[in-house]
Design a protein around this motif. Structure first.
Motif, PDB file in Angstrom:
ATOM      1  N   LYS A   1      35.242  43.695  35.315  1.00  0.00           N
ATOM      2  CA  LYS A   1      36.777  42.814  35.094  1.00  0.00           C
ATOM      3  C   LYS A   1      35.989  41.382  35.397  1.00  0.00           C
ATOM      4  N   TYR A   2      34.796  41.599  35.794  1.00  0.00           N
ATOM      5  CA  TYR A   2      34.597  39.367  35.909  1.00  0.00           C
ATOM      6  C   TYR A   2      33.623  39.274  35.235  1.00  0.00           C
TER       7      TYR A   2
ATOM      8  N   CYS B   1      33.537  36.339  33.881  1.00  0.00           N
ATOM      9  CA  CYS B   1      32.994  34.615  33.945  1.00  0.00           C
ATOM     10  C   CYS B   1      32.563  34.659  35.314  1.00  0.00           C
ATOM     11  N   ILE B   2      31.649  35.943  35.886  1.00  0.00           N
ATOM     12  CA  ILE B   2      31.004  35.842  37.270  1.00  0.00           C
ATOM     13  C   ILE B   2      29.330  35.946  36.254  1.00  0.00           C
TER      14      ILE B   2
ATOM     15  N   GLU C   1      38.643  42.920  45.385  1.00  0.00           N
ATOM     16  CA  GLU C   1      39.186  41.978  43.990  1.00  0.00           C
ATOM     17  C   GLU C   1      40.430  40.920  44.383  1.00  0.00           C
TER      18      GLU C   1
ATOM     19  N   PHE D   1      37.733  38.833  45.333  1.00  0.00           N
ATOM     20  CA  PHE D   1      37.218  37.643  43.858  1.00  0.00           C
ATOM     21  C   PHE D   1      37.524  36.759  43.127  1.00  0.00           C
ATOM     22  N   ASP D   2      38.657  37.041  43.173  1.00  0.00           N
ATOM     23  CA  ASP D   2      40.614  36.233  42.093  1.00  0.00           C
ATOM     24  C   ASP D   2      40.606  35.417  42.601  1.00  0.00           C
TER      25      ASP D   2
ATOM     26  N   LEU E   1      37.946  32.447  42.002  1.00  0.00           N
ATOM     27  CA  LEU E   1      38.302  32.210  41.311  1.00  0.00           C
ATOM     28  C   LEU E   1      39.202  30.963  40.553  1.00  0.00           C
TER      29      LEU E   1
END
Length: 382
Positions: free
Chosen positions: A30-31, A34-35, A368, A371-372, A375
Motif C-alpha cells: 500500500k505504501y 509514498c513511504i 494502517e 501510517f495513514d 501521511l
C-alpha cells in the motif's frame, strides 16, 4: 518520505507490543510509493524484538543502551541532529519526545500522568515525582506536536480538557488484539456443576499496583467462598509497586494463609497468558486507571464472562456485556461476582456480544490507520 519512530524510552509492556504490531502489520504494498523508509530509534534490546522488512531501518546509539542519565543527556544534546539527518516526520511512540524536530506526532498511552487521584493513593514521593516529570515531558511534547494519536475516546476527551489541545490534529486509533487470544464461545456451566475440589476459576491478569485493587478482589472472593460457592482466584502479574504487593500479601494471608483458593502466579510471559484465559470460567478486571485496557480486550476475545471496574474507559469497550462494580468497594465486587456465577444465560449472550465487538480491534487496522495519519500530518505540514 522517511518516517522516524522515537522508541528511545520504550522499555517493555504495552509500548513494545504496540511498536512491534504496527511494524509487523505494515502494508508494504500500500505504501510502496509514498513511504521510502521507516527508521526506528531504540535500544538494541527493543530493536531485537522487531521483525525485519525491506523498508525498516534500525538505529541505536551507545547512550540508549546505558543508564537513564546517559540516555537523557543524549536526547537533549545530540538526538535532534541524528533525526534531522534521516527523517521527514517523527512519531513519538511514548509521546514524550522533547526535542525541536517537526513535524512531530505523539501517542498518548499512560493515563497515570493525568489522573491525579491515583497519585494520592500512591503516596510514595519518588513515584509521584516520576509521574509528574513524565507529565511535564508529555505536556511539552504534545504542545509541540503537529498530530496526536489517542487510543481511546476517553483519553482524548480527558487530556484535551487538561492540556487544552484545541487546534491540534488528533485521531483515536485503538490498539488491536492478537489472534491467539481469540477463542470460540465457551459452554458456561451452572455453579452447581462445580465443587471445592473442582472449583469455578476466576482469573485477574494485571500487574500489582495501587490502582489495580487485587486485595479487594481477594477479599470479595473469600466472602463468596464463605457463602458456600466453590470458587478460586488466579492472579497473574508481577508486583510493579512494592506497597501494593505488600497490601495484596497481607490480604491473602488474612483470608487464605495456606493459599487454598488464592493462587498467585506472579509474572507470566505474555505469549503464555492466553492459556490461562482458556482454563478460566470467569475473568475479573478491577483497574481504575487505564487508557485503552488491553487486558480487557483480550478477555473479551476469550469468550469468557467478565466482571469489571465501572471506571472509564472500561465501559467504552465492554459496553453492556459485563458485570460492573466499584473497585474500592468489596461488597460491590462481591455482588458482581455472584451475578456472574449465577447468570449462565446472561453470560452466554454477553460473551457472544464480546466476541463480535472485539472483531473491531485488529492490529492490521491499527497499523494502517497509524501510517495513514502520519501521511496526513506530513502532507499538512509540507
Amino acid at each position: 518520505m522517511n518516517i522516524g519512530i522515537d522508541a528511545s524510552n520504550v522499555g517493555g509492556g504495552g509500548g513494545i507490543t504496540h511498536l512491534k504490531e504496527i511494524l509487523f502489520n505494515f502494508n508494504e504494498e500500500k505504501y510502496k510509493d509514498c513511504i521510502t523508509s521507516i527508521i526506528v530509534f531504540a535500544s538494541q534490546k527493543v530493536l531485537n524484538e522487531i521483525k525485519n522488512f525491506d523498508k525498516l531501518e534500525k538505529v541505536t546509539f551507545p547512550e540508549f543502551n546505558k543508564g537513564l542519565l546517559s540516555r537523557v543527556f543524549f536526547q537533549l544534546t545530540k538526538y535532534d541532529k541524528e533525526i534531522n539527518s534521516r527523517c521527514d516526520l517523527l512519531l513519538s511512540i511514548t509521546g514524550d519526545y522533547v526535542g525541536t524536530f517537526k513535524p512531530l506526532v505523539g501517542i498518548s498511552r499512560n493515563m497515570l500522568l493525568y489522573e491525579r487521584a491515583i497519585w494520592l493513593e500512591i503516596k510514595q514521593p519518588k513515584e509521584v515525582i516520576r509521574f509528574w516529570l513524565n507529565y511535564q515531558k508529555q505536556k511539552k511534547s504534545f504542545k509541540n506536536s503537529d498530530g496526536i494519536i489517542f487510543i481511546s475516546q476517553y483519553a482524548k476527551e480527558y487530556i484535551n480538557n487538561t492540556l487544552n489541545l484545541e487546534g491540534k490534529t488528533t485521531e483515536v486509533i485503538n490498539h488491536g488484539v492478537s489472534q491467539r487470544f481469540s477463542q470460540p464461545l465457551k459452554m458456561h456451566k451452572l455453579i452447581s456443576e462445580f465443587t471445592f475440589d473442582n472449583p469455578f476459576k476466576f482469573i485477574y491478569v494485571s500487574p500489582v499496583h495501587m490502582y489495580k485493587h487485587q486485595w479487594n478482589v481477594v477479599r470479595a472472593i473469600a466472602n463468596i467462598r464463605s457463602l458456600g460457592y466453590p470458587v478460586e482466584l488466579h492472579l497473574i502479574g508481577n508486583v510493579s509497586f512494592t506497597p501494593a504487593g505488600e497490601k495484596l500479601a497481607k490480604a491473602t494471608r488474612e483470608v487464605d494463609v495456606n493459599n487454598i483458593f488464592i493462587k498467585n502466579h506472579g509474572h507470566v510471559k505474555y505469549d503464555e497468558i492466553d492459556k490461562y484465559y482458556r482454563q478460566s470460567n470467569g475473568i475479573i478486571f478491577a483497574s481504575t486507571c487505564e487508557n485503552m485496557p488491553n487486558t480487557l480486550i483480550e478477555s473479551m476475545a476469550s469468550g469468557t464472562p467478565i466482571a469489571c471496574s465501572n471506571k472509564e474507559p472500561m465501559p467504552e469497550f465492554l459496553k453492556n456485556n459485563g458485570y460492573y462494580f466499584d473497585s474500592y468497594d468489596i461488597n460491590s465486587i462481591q455482588s458482581a461476582l455472584e451475578k456472574l456465577i449465577l447468570n449462565v444465560s446472561n453470560n452466554d449472550s454477553m460473551a457472544f456480544n464480546n466476541l463480535e465487538e472485539v472483531k473491531k480491534y485488529s492490529w492490521v487496522n491499527t497499523s494502517e490507520k497509524t501510517f495513514d495519519f502520519l501521511l496526513e500530518i506530513y502532507n499538512l505540514n509540507k
